[in-house]
Design a protein around this motif. Structure first.
Motif, PDB file in Angstrom:
ATOM      1  N   TYR A 221       0.800  -1.227   0.000  1.00 44.63           N
ATOM      2  CA  TYR A 221       0.000   0.000   0.000  1.00 44.63           C
ATOM      3  C   TYR A 221       0.834   1.278   0.000  1.00 44.63           C
ATOM      4  O   TYR A 221       0.318   2.346   0.309  1.00 44.63           O
ATOM      5  N   GLY A 222       2.093   1.210  -0.339  1.00 45.49           N
ATOM      6  CA  GLY A 222       2.915   2.410  -0.321  1.00 45.49           C
ATOM      7  C   GLY A 222       3.351   2.772   1.090  1.00 45.49           C
ATOM      8  O   GLY A 222       3.427   1.916   1.979  1.00 45.49           O
ATOM      9  N   THR A 223       3.614   4.054   1.306  1.00 45.43           N
ATOM     10  CA  THR A 223       4.150   4.504   2.591  1.00 45.43           C
ATOM     11  C   THR A 223       3.110   4.389   3.697  1.00 45.43           C
ATOM     12  O   THR A 223       1.988   4.896   3.571  1.00 45.43           O
ATOM     13  N   ILE A 224       3.490   3.727   4.779  1.00 41.17           N
ATOM     14  CA  ILE A 224       2.669   3.635   5.991  1.00 41.17           C
ATOM     15  C   ILE A 224       3.428   4.390   7.077  1.00 41.17           C
ATOM     16  O   ILE A 224       4.597   4.137   7.328  1.00 41.17           O
ATOM     17  N   ASP A 240      13.043  -5.254  11.395  1.00 37.53           N
ATOM     18  CA  ASP A 240      12.415  -5.837  10.208  1.00 37.53           C
ATOM     19  C   ASP A 240      11.354  -4.896   9.645  1.00 37.53           C
ATOM     20  O   ASP A 240      11.225  -4.737   8.430  1.00 37.53           O
ATOM     21  N   ILE A 241      10.578  -4.302  10.543  1.00 34.01           N
ATOM     22  CA  ILE A 241       9.520  -3.384  10.136  1.00 34.01           C
ATOM     23  C   ILE A 241      10.110  -2.145   9.464  1.00 34.01           C
ATOM     24  O   ILE A 241       9.653  -1.708   8.398  1.00 34.01           O
ATOM     25  N   ARG A 242      11.165  -1.592  10.055  1.00 37.87           N
ATOM     26  CA  ARG A 242      11.787  -0.401   9.478  1.00 37.87           C
ATOM     27  C   ARG A 242      12.470  -0.697   8.151  1.00 37.87           C
ATOM     28  O   ARG A 242      12.602   0.199   7.307  1.00 37.87           O
ATOM     29  N   ALA A 243      12.895  -1.920   7.940  1.00 38.66           N
ATOM     30  CA  ALA A 243      13.476  -2.270   6.650  1.00 38.66           C
ATOM     31  C   ALA A 243      12.445  -2.145   5.535  1.00 38.66           C
ATOM     32  O   ALA A 243      12.785  -1.804   4.392  1.00 38.66           O
ATOM     33  N   MET A 244      11.176  -2.422   5.855  1.00 41.42           N
ATOM     34  CA  MET A 244      10.101  -2.277   4.869  1.00 41.42           C
ATOM     35  C   MET A 244       9.572  -0.856   4.794  1.00 41.42           C
ATOM     36  O   MET A 244       9.149  -0.396   3.727  1.00 41.42           O
TER      37      MET A 244
END
Length: 345
Positions: A221-224, A240-244
């Motif tokens: 969905y793009g930038t969250i 892991d979350i910040r890598a995405m």
């Protein structure tokens, strides 16, 4: 209110397995710093329980909750999960909700993409309890995100790691049951059951399910801008979350630490350390999801709460709940217009 929140958190939160592995630092990405500006956000709790309009989201299927003893506000899990067959919103319009919030001066919004009941509001490739199998395969996450961007609101997604549908044969649907004759565990019809601990394979399968769904939300969905967890287990690290999503801010409710704290409905006596947010409920006498009767607290109440939060340097995330058709009532639009006028002076 704090006692209710504490009892709920005791059931859904677990000690972090990531804590202590490495020093944690709040996200220093330039596009993450908006959160510390003292903003007002719109929390939106929505899901299967709105079809009933009698039971609270997820918690309505848990028997013997001490904060809600009215049997009319309870439903057997088997019947609750069956609400998915009737979940077909005909008037879902996040554009209208979020335009009103933006006009009133709100800075961000947070939608419950999946609550503890396990029903995902998008067609997921993981599990079988999501709109890909129900609700005509509609994706209710994408229009919400698009409306946030259209009106300049930061995009927040709530995701509950506890998943009572996935775990339905491995958990008790009676609050704080002990598995004794005096305090038996309850099954899908609130019948007494024997309950063995889940196997290591099932625990890992649950974590894999969580990881898969979070990865979908963070890559499709793009930038969250914000991820709002509500419980454990911990299925992936904040790294892991910040890598995405490099500029994302993450609350502390899955890992035991995060970019900000989220006290619930009870005003802290002093300012917490670092970034924080008070989450609160706008409709009076209500749980987090849509139930009837549905009446909103007066605008003066919101202004008073906001003034207290702002004085302590926090954000204020106030909850509303659409009905089964996906609509917010006329009173929401009336109240938020009043609030916006008052905030503008």
């Amino acid at each position: 209110m704090s006692e209710i929140a504490d009892r709920q958190h005791a059931m859904i939160h677990s000690k972090s397995s990531f804590a202590g592995q490495r020093p944690f630092r709040r996200n220093e990405h330039p596009e993450a710093q908006w959160f510390g500006d003292g903003s007002m956000g719109l929390f939106v709790h929505w899901g299967l329980s709105s079809v009933s309009a009698k039971v609270d989201l997820s918690w309505g299927m848990i028997a013997d909750t001490p904060w809600d003893t009215d049997p009319e506000r309870k439903m057997m899990p088997e019947a609750y999960f069956a609400l998915a067959e009737r979940f077909r919103p005909r008037a879902y319009d996040p554009d209208a909700w979020l335009k009103a919030a933006s006009d009133a001066g709100f800075r961000y919004a947070v939608l419950t993409t999946k609550h503890h009941d396990g029903f995902a509001l998008w067609p997921s490739r993981h599990g079988d309890f999501h709109t890909g199998r129900f609700a005509d395969a509609a994706d209710y996450v994408r229009p919400y995100i698009e409306a946030c961007r259209k009106y300049g609101l930061k995009v927040g997604l709530y995701y509950s790691p506890p998943d009572w549908y996935f775990q339905r044969h491995e958990m008790s649907f009676r609050f704080q049951s002990k598995g004794t004759p005096e305090s038996p565990h309850y099954g899908l019809r609130h019948e007494p059951i024997d309950l063995a601990p889940p196997s290591a394979e099932r625990i890992e399968a649950h974590k894999k399910h969580i990881r898969g769904q979070i990865e979908e939300l963070l890559t499709n969905y793009g930038t969250i801008d914000l991820l709002w967890f509500d419980g454990g287990p911990e299925a992936l690290s904040i790294e892991d979350i910040r890598a995405m999503q490099p500029s994302i801010v993450v609350n502390s409710r899955m890992h035991g630490y995060g970019d900000y704290e989220t006290p619930e409905r009870t005003m802290p006596e002093r300012a917490p350390d670092g970034w924080w947010e008070l989450c609160d409920i706008w409709p009076e006498g209500s749980g987090w999801g849509y139930t009837e009767p549905h009446r909103y607290q007066p605008t003066e109440w919101v202004l008073s709460r906001w003034a207290q939060v702002k004085a302590l340097g926090g954000n204020y995330l106030i909850n509303v709940a659409p009905n089964a058709d996906g609509e917010l009532p006329p009173e929401y639009y009336e109240r938020i217009r009043e609030l916006g006028a008052a905030l503008r002076g």
